[in-house]
Design an enzyme around this catalytic site. Structure first.
Site, PDB file in Angstrom:
ATOM      1  N   GLN A 288       4.386   1.450   4.746  1.00 48.45           N
ATOM      2  CA  GLN A 288       5.783   1.836   4.885  1.00 48.45           C
ATOM      3  C   GLN A 288       5.932   3.352   4.945  1.00 48.45           C
ATOM      4  O   GLN A 288       6.754   3.874   5.707  1.00 48.45           O
ATOM      5  CB  GLN A 288       6.592   1.260   3.721  1.00 48.45           C
ATOM      6  CG  GLN A 288       6.656  -0.259   3.699  1.00 48.45           C
ATOM      7  CD  GLN A 288       7.197  -0.810   2.395  1.00 48.45           C
ATOM      8  OE1 GLN A 288       7.600  -0.047   1.506  1.00 48.45           O
ATOM      9  NE2 GLN A 288       7.209  -2.138   2.263  1.00 48.45           N
TER      10      GLN A 288
ATOM     11  N   HIS B 195      -1.214  -7.949   2.240  1.00 43.72           N
ATOM     12  CA  HIS B 195      -2.210  -7.572   1.236  1.00 43.72           C
ATOM     13  C   HIS B 195      -3.548  -8.235   1.560  1.00 43.72           C
ATOM     14  O   HIS B 195      -3.741  -9.420   1.256  1.00 43.72           O
ATOM     15  CB  HIS B 195      -1.739  -7.972  -0.161  1.00 43.72           C
ATOM     16  CG  HIS B 195      -0.707  -7.064  -0.737  1.00 43.72           C
ATOM     17  ND1 HIS B 195      -0.924  -6.325  -1.879  1.00 43.72           N
ATOM     18  CD2 HIS B 195       0.535  -6.743  -0.309  1.00 43.72           C
ATOM     19  CE1 HIS B 195       0.158  -5.606  -2.139  1.00 43.72           C
ATOM     20  NE2 HIS B 195       1.058  -5.841  -1.198  1.00 43.72           N
TER      21      HIS B 195
ATOM     22  N   SER C  45       9.642  -6.073  -0.561  1.00 45.06           N
ATOM     23  CA  SER C  45      11.089  -6.241  -0.473  1.00 45.06           C
ATOM     24  C   SER C  45      11.663  -5.458   0.694  1.00 45.06           C
ATOM     25  O   SER C  45      12.793  -5.689   1.106  1.00 45.06           O
ATOM     26  CB  SER C  45      11.761  -5.743  -1.757  1.00 45.06           C
ATOM     27  OG  SER C  45      11.231  -6.377  -2.890  1.00 45.06           O
TER      28      SER C  45
ATOM     29  N   CYS D  18       0.888  -1.867   2.429  1.00 46.51           N
ATOM     30  CA  CYS D  18       2.207  -2.126   1.845  1.00 46.51           C
ATOM     31  C   CYS D  18       2.995  -0.821   1.705  1.00 46.51           C
ATOM     32  O   CYS D  18       3.510  -0.316   2.697  1.00 46.51           O
ATOM     33  CB  CYS D  18       2.058  -2.857   0.511  1.00 46.51           C
ATOM     34  SG  CYS D  18       3.562  -3.722  -0.014  1.00 46.51           S
TER      35      CYS D  18
ATOM     36  N   GLU E 246      -6.273  -7.976   0.086  1.00 43.37           N
ATOM     37  CA  GLU E 246      -7.066  -8.245  -1.114  1.00 43.37           C
ATOM     38  C   GLU E 246      -6.627  -9.479  -1.879  1.00 43.37           C
ATOM     39  O   GLU E 246      -7.326  -9.920  -2.809  1.00 43.37           O
ATOM     40  CB  GLU E 246      -7.000  -7.029  -2.043  1.00 43.37           C
ATOM     41  CG  GLU E 246      -5.773  -6.939  -2.941  1.00 43.37           C
ATOM     42  CD  GLU E 246      -4.477  -6.591  -2.221  1.00 43.37           C
ATOM     43  OE1 GLU E 246      -3.400  -6.665  -2.855  1.00 43.37           O
ATOM     44  OE2 GLU E 246      -4.522  -6.255  -1.016  1.00 43.37           O
TER      45      GLU E 246
ATOM     46  N   GLY F  57       2.469  -0.249  -4.073  1.00 42.95           N
ATOM     47  CA  GLY F  57       3.106   0.219  -5.294  1.00 42.95           C
ATOM     48  C   GLY F  57       4.592  -0.032  -5.255  1.00 42.95           C
ATOM     49  O   GLY F  57       5.162  -0.355  -4.210  1.00 42.95           O
ATOM     50  N   PRO F  58       5.264   0.123  -6.391  1.00 44.95           N
ATOM     51  CA  PRO F  58       6.711  -0.102  -6.436  1.00 44.95           C
ATOM     52  C   PRO F  58       7.472   1.084  -5.846  1.00 44.95           C
ATOM     53  O   PRO F  58       6.956   2.203  -5.773  1.00 44.95           O
ATOM     54  CB  PRO F  58       6.982  -0.222  -7.941  1.00 44.95           C
ATOM     55  CG  PRO F  58       5.919   0.628  -8.577  1.00 44.95           C
ATOM     56  CD  PRO F  58       4.709   0.466  -7.710  1.00 44.95           C
TER      57      PRO F  58
END
Length: 783
Positions: free
Chosen positions: A96, A196, A141, A92, A198, A61-62
């Protein structure tokens, strides 16, 4: 009875969620329940809810794991007491968050890795024990910094993070010494990977990491005697809440057919030479409301479809996002204007009216080769798509965001077979069918009527264009917005942002939009040409991009275009292919492919989705473009109100991912703040829904549109009376990635803009002999 294991998936508003869920279901044979990281019910009952599951997967997610608004309940997982503990796998953002919770620093990468595919080096133990070397896609990022190893050994635990054991690294980054790709907690059942699994470009071994994790998770649960509660009351309450959410609301159903048995009457003739533009003019259709979907004989578009709008008879609907106002028109019977809670009622009208024709019959049999027998034709604006994902824009318009007409009379040209179908859903309409059939026959032996008329009116059109005015995007401003996009990418808020801008063209009100369309289809032929006049909107378009097609058998196809190179004398197909197969262009396309797979599999299911064409270069009249094809099949559960349809895929896929970026919701919010304007029809979708069960929509690009009631006045040089102008809008833009340059993105935007602009402002030749549009040379190449 054996109970299927249950996995809780926590979604952080990502656009790849359904791809991961499909991978879990297909590889692990588990039932997956998806919840949002900030769902109020889940937040309130989180610890009780966990008792119903065998494991948790935290998705990407962002955002940043240090920000509560970006991770919600995820943080609580790492704080579970021993009695509440269960296996967790983070991907991801989830990875983190695990690192951050146990002492790691989460910092910005010098150069973000969005859509980048690299080799992963792993420890060959733990969840990587049986995994061969593999390549995996990265979308991040930020990176997890666990500190320097005391010994020069990748797998030693650092003093900075004594509870985290490194399991995998990326050693190939040119800007960073190495990037942590996988780790686990030394004593708790928590694992995570930065890549990722997927993604369509992650190899099979990379995806298999989920299977090996599941084996370790089950082993941990067995050793610790943990079992999910099979009849947990909180879990049942959650399922009941999800199952009772209304997806198809029939409360605003419009009765189109009067409960009469539906009949399609049609005639067919073989005609290899008839031009659809001639047909429009012979019917005098261009002067009134009409919808033309014109494939122009392009190899990507076999059919052209002409929808006849009858002011006295045709039913229409419009919906405005800002006012939440739905208007239903019933021809000469009047109209109904109502306020609605959401666009769901609009979708219900579109869907329910199609079921009125579920038993469609014909005295001559049905023309199976004709893709359209009648039904809805029209568009959904970009803002209409935004509402479906809960995004509002600071600039909302007054015009229709949904604009559809139910077409009873239609003409379909099959360019491949040389066939013309004249069709009507109106009872006792043989007179119109016969008359139109004769008119079509009469066109075969006549000269090209459209070219003759175009020649007669060419001087008038050129005069209108010369008297026009236009306002193009300012280069410095656009380039500054590109840099602002990249700042958001570096912060981890998006992987890709499709930045756009608008050119406004003022043309005298006497300018004939039909002549503009004929000029555009010559200057920039494309498989999804459009001429539409409907409910106050006029659209002149030549889009190269299909958004979504579904056929009567339930096969769905999307064809996103990402990556564009302008055609010039020096730009050959081979040169363009080299540019478009660069890491930058492929990353841009890959991100949208993965996003669209998510949209499609959310309705069709991951098992039915495939990518038969991945990032291939296609040639068009003015550009070369990188195109992918994603396909899926609608599940067949029988005829019921809950059976998924192509319209459900349409709803789930808006707004078009190729015009937003990923993750979609956060990207659209960023773009709304940057662009600060109403995109309108541009970036929306346009096409048809067939009563026979099919549909086809294009993305509205390379298109000009106007609102018929919007006029401006300007002083006239040769008259005391101010001149009156219509305002035409042409949008253009491109996907900004971390590998973009601000100059390159501006040039790409102009490349796309110029493919339309020549029709509206006219070309001129510079002293080097290159054609330019309003001073912008068409020989400019993409950076």
């Amino acid at each position: 009875m054996k109970v299927t294991p249950r996995v809780l998936f926590i979604d952080a508003y990502d656009s790849f969620t359904n791809n991961i869920v499909g991978l879990l279901e297909n590889k692990l044979y588990v039932d997956v329940t998806v919840v949002r990281m900030d769902d109020p019910f889940v937040v309130k009952h989180f610890h009780a809810l966990l008792k119903a599951f065998d494991a948790v997967v935290v998705g990407p997610g962002p955002g940043h794991p240090a920000l509560p608004k970006d991770i919600g309940i995820i943080q609580q997982l790492w704080e579970l007491s021993p009695e509440d503990m269960l296996p967790v796998f983070g991907i991801c953002l989830g990875f983190q968050s695990l690192g951050y919770a146990f002492g790691a620093k989460v910092q910005r990468l010098p150069f973000p890795r969005h859509g980048i595919v690299t080799r992963v080096t792993h420890c060959k133990s733990d969840i990587f024990e049986t995994i061969s070397e593999f390549e995996a896609t990265q979308y991040h990022s930020l990176h997890v910094d666990i500190g320097k190893q005391d010994h020069d050994d990748l797998w030693t635990i650092t003093t900075a993070c004594p509870e985290l054991k490194p399991l995998a690294w990326d050693l190939d980054d040119k800007h960073t010494e190495r990037i942590l790709m996988g780790h686990r907690h030394v004593s708790k059942p928590f694992w995570g990977v930065q890549f990722h699994p997927e993604s369509i470009c992650t190899t099979t071994e990379g995806a298999r990491v989920l299977s090996t994790w599941w084996e370790h998770a089950q082993q941990w649960s067995f050793q610790n005697q943990r079992r999910a509660m099979t009849c947990d009351p909180v879990f049942q309450q959650l399922l009941n809440m999800q199952s009772t959410r209304v997806f198809k609301d029939s409360s605003s159903k419009v009765v189109l057919n009067g409960n009469q048995k539906s009949q399609l009457r049609w005639l067919q003739q073989r005609q290899k030479s008839v031009r659809v533009t001639d047909l429009v003019e012979a019917l005098h259709a261009s002067q009134s409301e009409v919808i033309l979907l014109d494939s122009q004989g392009h190899n990507a578009g076999r059919y052209s479809i002409l929808g006849i709008v009858d002011t006295d008879r045709t039913r229409k609907i419009t919906y405005n996002v800002q006012k939440h106002e739905l208007v239903c028109y019933f021809g000469n019977l009047g109209s109904l204007r109502v306020s609605v809670d959401s666009q769901q009622q609009v979708w219900s009208i579109l869907q329910d009216s199609m079921t009125d024709f579920a038993e469609l019959a014909s005295p001559y049999g049905l023309p199976q080769s004709s893709p359209f027998w009648g039904g809805w034709m029209g568009y959904v604006s970009y803002e209409g798509g935004l509402e479906s994902i809960g995004v509002t824009t600071p600039c909302s318009g007054e015009e229709p965001d949904f604009n559809f007409a139910f077409i009873d009379r239609s003409i379909v040209i099959d360019h491949e077979e040389g066939l013309v179908y004249i069709q009507s859903l109106i009872a006792d309409d043989m007179s119109w069918l016969s008359r139109t059939n004769g008119l079509v026959s009469s066109l075969e032996d006549k000269p090209a009527l459209s070219r003759t008329i175009s020649s007669q009116k060419k001087e008038s059109l050129n005069d209108c264009i010369k008297r026009g005015h236009n306002s193009k995007p300012v280069e410095a401003t656009y380039r500054q917005k590109v840099l602002a996009c990249q700042a958001s990418l570096r912060a981890g808020d998006s992987y890709e942002l499709c930045l756009t801008d608008e050119t406004r063209i003022l043309l005298p009100v006497e300018t004939n939009p039909w002549e503009l369309y004929k000029s555009l289809r010559i200057n920039n032929p494309a498989p999804f040409g459009t001429f539409m006049r409907l409910s106050g909107a006029t659209i002149v378009g030549s889009s190269p991009e299909r958004f979504l097609r579904w056929n009567r058998d339930g096969q769905c196809q999307l064809r996103p275009i990402k990556g564009t190179v302008r055609k010039t004398q020096d730009m050959t197909f081979d040169k363009a292919s080299t540019i478009l197969n660069s890491a930058k262009e492929r990353a841009e396309n890959l991100m949208i492919v993965d996003l669209i797979r998510h949209d499609l599999s959310g309705v069709c299911g991951a098992r039915s989705c495939s990518v038969p064409q991945l990032m291939q270069v296609e040639e068009y009249q003015t550009v070369y473009q990188l195109v992918s094809v994603i396909e899926g099949w609608l599940p067949k559960y029988g005829a019921s109100s809950t059976t998924p349809t192509g319209i459900d895929v349409l709803k789930a896929s808006l707004p078009p991912g190729s015009m937003t970026g990923a993750p979609k919701k956060r990207s659209c919010e960023i773009l709304a703040d940057l662009e600060h304007r109403h995109r309108g029809v541009y970036s929306g979708i346009l096409g048809y829904m067939d009563v026979g069960g099919g549909g086809d929509f294009s993305v509205v690009i390379r298109t000009a549109f106007r609102w018929d009631d919007e006029v401006v006045y300007r002083p006239s040089n040769d008259s005391a009376t101010p001149a009156t102008f219509h305002v035409y809008r042409v949008g253009a833009g491109g996907a900004v990635t971390i590998q973009s340059t601000d100059k390159g993105e501006f040039d790409e935007m102009e490349t796309k803009l110029d493919s339309v602009l020549e029709t509206f402002v006219g070309p001129k030749v510079d002293n080097q002999g290159a054609i330019s549009v309003n001073g912008v040379s068409s020989s400019k190449e993409q950076s």
